[in-house]
Enzyme design. Structure first.
Site, short mmCIF file in Angstrom:
data_model
loop_
_atom_site.label_atom_id
_atom_site.label_comp_id
_atom_site.label_asym_id
_atom_site.label_seq_id
_atom_site.Cartn_x
_atom_site.Cartn_y
_atom_site.Cartn_z
N ARG A 260 -12.93 -15.07 1.49
CA ARG A 260 -12.66 -15.62 2.82
C ARG A 260 -12.37 -17.12 2.80
O ARG A 260 -11.90 -17.68 3.78
CB ARG A 260 -13.85 -15.37 3.77
CG ARG A 260 -14.18 -13.92 3.96
CD ARG A 260 -13.06 -13.20 4.73
NE ARG A 260 -13.36 -11.79 4.90
CZ ARG A 260 -12.91 -10.83 4.09
NH1 ARG A 260 -12.17 -11.13 3.03
NH2 ARG A 260 -13.20 -9.57 4.31
N GLY B 90 -7.72 -8.91 1.64
CA GLY B 90 -7.34 -7.77 2.49
C GLY B 90 -7.39 -8.08 3.97
O GLY B 90 -6.39 -8.42 4.61
N HIS C 288 -13.22 -1.44 -2.62
CA HIS C 288 -12.39 -1.01 -1.49
C HIS C 288 -12.86 -1.69 -0.20
O HIS C 288 -12.86 -1.09 0.88
CB HIS C 288 -12.46 0.50 -1.33
CG HIS C 288 -11.17 1.13 -0.90
ND1 HIS C 288 -10.38 1.88 -1.72
CD2 HIS C 288 -10.51 1.11 0.29
CE1 HIS C 288 -9.31 2.31 -1.06
NE2 HIS C 288 -9.37 1.85 0.16
N THR D 114 -5.14 3.06 -7.38
CA THR D 114 -6.48 2.95 -6.79
C THR D 114 -7.32 4.13 -7.26
O THR D 114 -6.94 5.29 -7.08
CB THR D 114 -6.39 2.90 -5.25
OG1 THR D 114 -5.64 1.73 -4.91
CG2 THR D 114 -7.75 2.84 -4.59
N TYR E 203 -1.79 6.00 -4.52
CA TYR E 203 -2.81 7.06 -4.47
C TYR E 203 -2.17 8.28 -5.11
O TYR E 203 -0.96 8.50 -4.97
CB TYR E 203 -3.19 7.40 -3.03
CG TYR E 203 -4.08 6.40 -2.35
CD1 TYR E 203 -5.29 6.00 -2.89
CD2 TYR E 203 -3.71 5.85 -1.12
CE1 TYR E 203 -6.11 5.09 -2.25
CE2 TYR E 203 -4.53 4.93 -0.47
CZ TYR E 203 -5.73 4.56 -1.04
OH TYR E 203 -6.54 3.66 -0.41
N LYS F 84 -7.32 -0.21 -9.89
CA LYS F 84 -8.04 -0.92 -8.81
C LYS F 84 -9.23 -0.09 -8.36
O LYS F 84 -9.05 1.07 -7.95
CB LYS F 84 -7.09 -1.14 -7.63
CG LYS F 84 -7.75 -1.69 -6.38
CD LYS F 84 -6.73 -2.00 -5.31
CE LYS F 84 -7.33 -2.56 -4.05
NZ LYS F 84 -7.97 -1.53 -3.20
N SER G 224 0.82 -1.22 0.00
CA SER G 224 0.00 0.00 0.00
C SER G 224 0.85 1.27 0.00
O SER G 224 1.89 1.34 0.66
CB SER G 224 -0.90 0.00 1.24
OG SER G 224 -1.49 1.26 1.41
C1 LIG Z 1 -7.72 -1.59 6.90
C2 LIG Z 1 -7.76 -1.49 5.41
C3 LIG Z 1 -6.87 -0.66 4.77
C4 LIG Z 1 -6.90 -0.55 3.37
N1 LIG Z 1 -5.98 0.25 2.77
C5 LIG Z 1 -5.97 0.33 1.42
C6 LIG Z 1 -4.97 1.09 0.77
O1 LIG Z 1 -4.10 1.68 1.40
N2 LIG Z 1 -5.02 1.15 -0.58
C7 LIG Z 1 -5.96 0.48 -1.32
O2 LIG Z 1 -5.97 0.55 -2.54
N3 LIG Z 1 -6.90 -0.27 -0.72
C8 LIG Z 1 -6.92 -0.37 0.62
N4 LIG Z 1 -7.85 -1.16 1.24
C9 LIG Z 1 -8.79 -1.94 0.41
C10 LIG Z 1 -8.18 -3.30 0.07
O3 LIG Z 1 -7.11 -3.20 -0.83
C11 LIG Z 1 -9.19 -4.24 -0.57
O4 LIG Z 1 -9.80 -3.58 -1.66
C12 LIG Z 1 -10.25 -4.75 0.37
O5 LIG Z 1 -9.82 -4.76 1.71
C13 LIG Z 1 -10.60 -6.16 -0.08
O6 LIG Z 1 -11.59 -6.65 0.69
P1 LIG Z 1 -11.40 -7.70 1.92
O7 LIG Z 1 -10.77 -6.92 3.01
O8 LIG Z 1 -12.83 -8.06 2.15
O9 LIG Z 1 -10.55 -8.86 1.46
C14 LIG Z 1 -7.85 -1.27 2.62
C15 LIG Z 1 -8.74 -2.12 3.27
C16 LIG Z 1 -8.70 -2.24 4.65
C17 LIG Z 1 -9.67 -3.19 5.32
#
Ligand SMILES: Cc1cc2nc3c(=O)[nH]c(=O)nc-3n(C[C@H](O)[C@H](O)[C@H](O)COP(=O)(O)O)c2cc1C
Length: 329
Positions: free
Chosen positions: A253, A272, A218, A112, A86, A194, A63
């Site tokens: 999951r 994630g 996201h 993203t 970003y 993304k 990230s």
């Molecule tokens: C705590 C957290 C932080 C995240 N930070 C980012 C990030 O910095 N950049 C990004 O593109 N997506 C971020 N995401 C989104 C994840 O890349 C991803 O799209 C999402 O968590 C996938 O779903 P899942 O958590 O159900 O597997 C974040 C998600 C969570 C839960």
């Protein structure tokens, strides 16, 4: 609801989960999604996650909001890594990080595109995610001290979430399609978008020559009533018609979830929150356990569905609600 359609009497004595993405071989189609600030989950942060992913031969997308410098992550292990970006109003911050990612061996930029502003995260507002702590662990990872100081004193009077205030001062809400050209002008790495959930945007992306698409909302953290990603995957896959790989994240999951996404046309999935839970619970071993559990479940699902390789998984191995309705017409 998606149901599996297992086929029988297929030789499944050997299961091969390996696949490729942008020409890189992967042991399985399971990828670590970019999630910010792993130091919230473990004191050593993303370095630990990267080591675990490398030990499982799994691609990690680091990230932009990493709490460790990308150089530290790159030098912690020898594995395939992509860098998530970003775009900030101060474009030089983003450009500098892209150049550093390229220099330190990250193989693609995952831009993203679903976050022109931060979604309303009521828990952050309630908990008042403290700015000082956030700045202390997050901004130093940029290694850009002038940027750090220019943002050190923002939002102190903000009465909601400091994270949201920080995001609104940094993220560039004017980012649009023409900026893909800007990104291409500063890097020779392939660009993956993304955060796409519609056929229209997928077609735009392909026309602009991106190298891949991640169907993502996201983790449903940006916009209420955005669709579940699995429900729009096929729309995007059809629109792209094989021009670029389509990946999916959100709610993966179980190995069966991975299988369903592949059957609907995804090349791979990103995971994630389960990774963060593993990291918080047991550090490197916790992340490894999560990845291995998903890989093991996918392997078993492939065996029980009569699909000994990733290529053997087809649209006919899954039934959607739409399929059921169409069959009744
Ligand atoms: C705590 C957290 C932080 C995240 N930070 C980012 C990030 O910095 N950049 C990004 O593109 N997506 C971020 N995401 C989104 C994840 O890349 C991803 O799209 C999402 O968590 C996938 O779903 P899942 O958590 O159900 O597997 C974040 C998600 C969570 C839960």
């Amino acid at each position: 609801m998606h149901r599996l359609r297992p086929r029988i009497l297929v030789d499944v004595s050997k299961i091969d989960m390996s696949t490729t993405l942008l020409g890189y071989k992967m042991q399985s189609p399971i990828i670590v999604a970019p999630t910010g600030i792993h130091k919230y989950a473990h004191p050593e942060g993303e370095v630990v996650t990267a080591r675990a992913a490398a030990a499982c031969n799994t691609l990690m997308v680091l990230s932009f909001s990493s709490s460790r410098k990308l150089e530290d992550v790159a030098s912690s292990c020898n594995s395939l890594r992509f860098y998530q970006l970003y775009v900030y109003k101060n474009r030089e911050v983003s450009a500098t990080l892209v150049r550093r990612a390229e220099k330190y061996g990250f193989k693609a930029i995952v831009l993203t595109v679903d976050t022109p502003r931060l979604g309303r995260r009521e828990k952050d507002i309630k908990n008042k995610c403290p700015l000082s702590f956030f700045l202390y662990i997050y901004l130093p990872s940029f290694g850009l001290f002038s940027f750090y100081f220019s943002y050190s004193f923002i939002a102190v009077n903000f009465c909601g979430s400091d994270l949201e205030a920080f995001a609104s001062q940094t993220l560039d809400p004017s980012l649009c399609w023409k900026d893909i050209e800007w990104l291409r002008s500063i890097t020779s790495l392939p660009i993956i978008l993304k955060g796409i959930t519609t056929a229209e945007d997928a077609i735009n992306a392909v026309e602009l020559g991106v190298s891949g698409i991640v169907v993502s909302n996201h983790g449903a953290r940006q916009l209420d009533y955005s669709p579940a990603t699995i429900s729009v995957l096929e729309e995007v896959v059809k629109a792209v018609s094989g021009a670029v790989p389509v990946l999916l994240d959100g709610g993966v999951r179980r190995g069966t979830d991975v299988f369903k996404a592949l059957a609907l046309g995804a090349k791979a999935v990103l995971v994630g929150r389960p990774i963060l839970y593993g990291l918080a619970a047991k550090g490197e071993n916790g992340v490894k356990s999560v990845i291995k559990m998903l890989q093991g479940e996918l392997e078993l699902t492939m065996a029980l569905c009569g699909t000994p390789s990733i290529n053997a998984i087809t649209r006919k191995h899954v039934q959607t609600e739409g399929d059921i309705l169409r069959s009744l017409l």
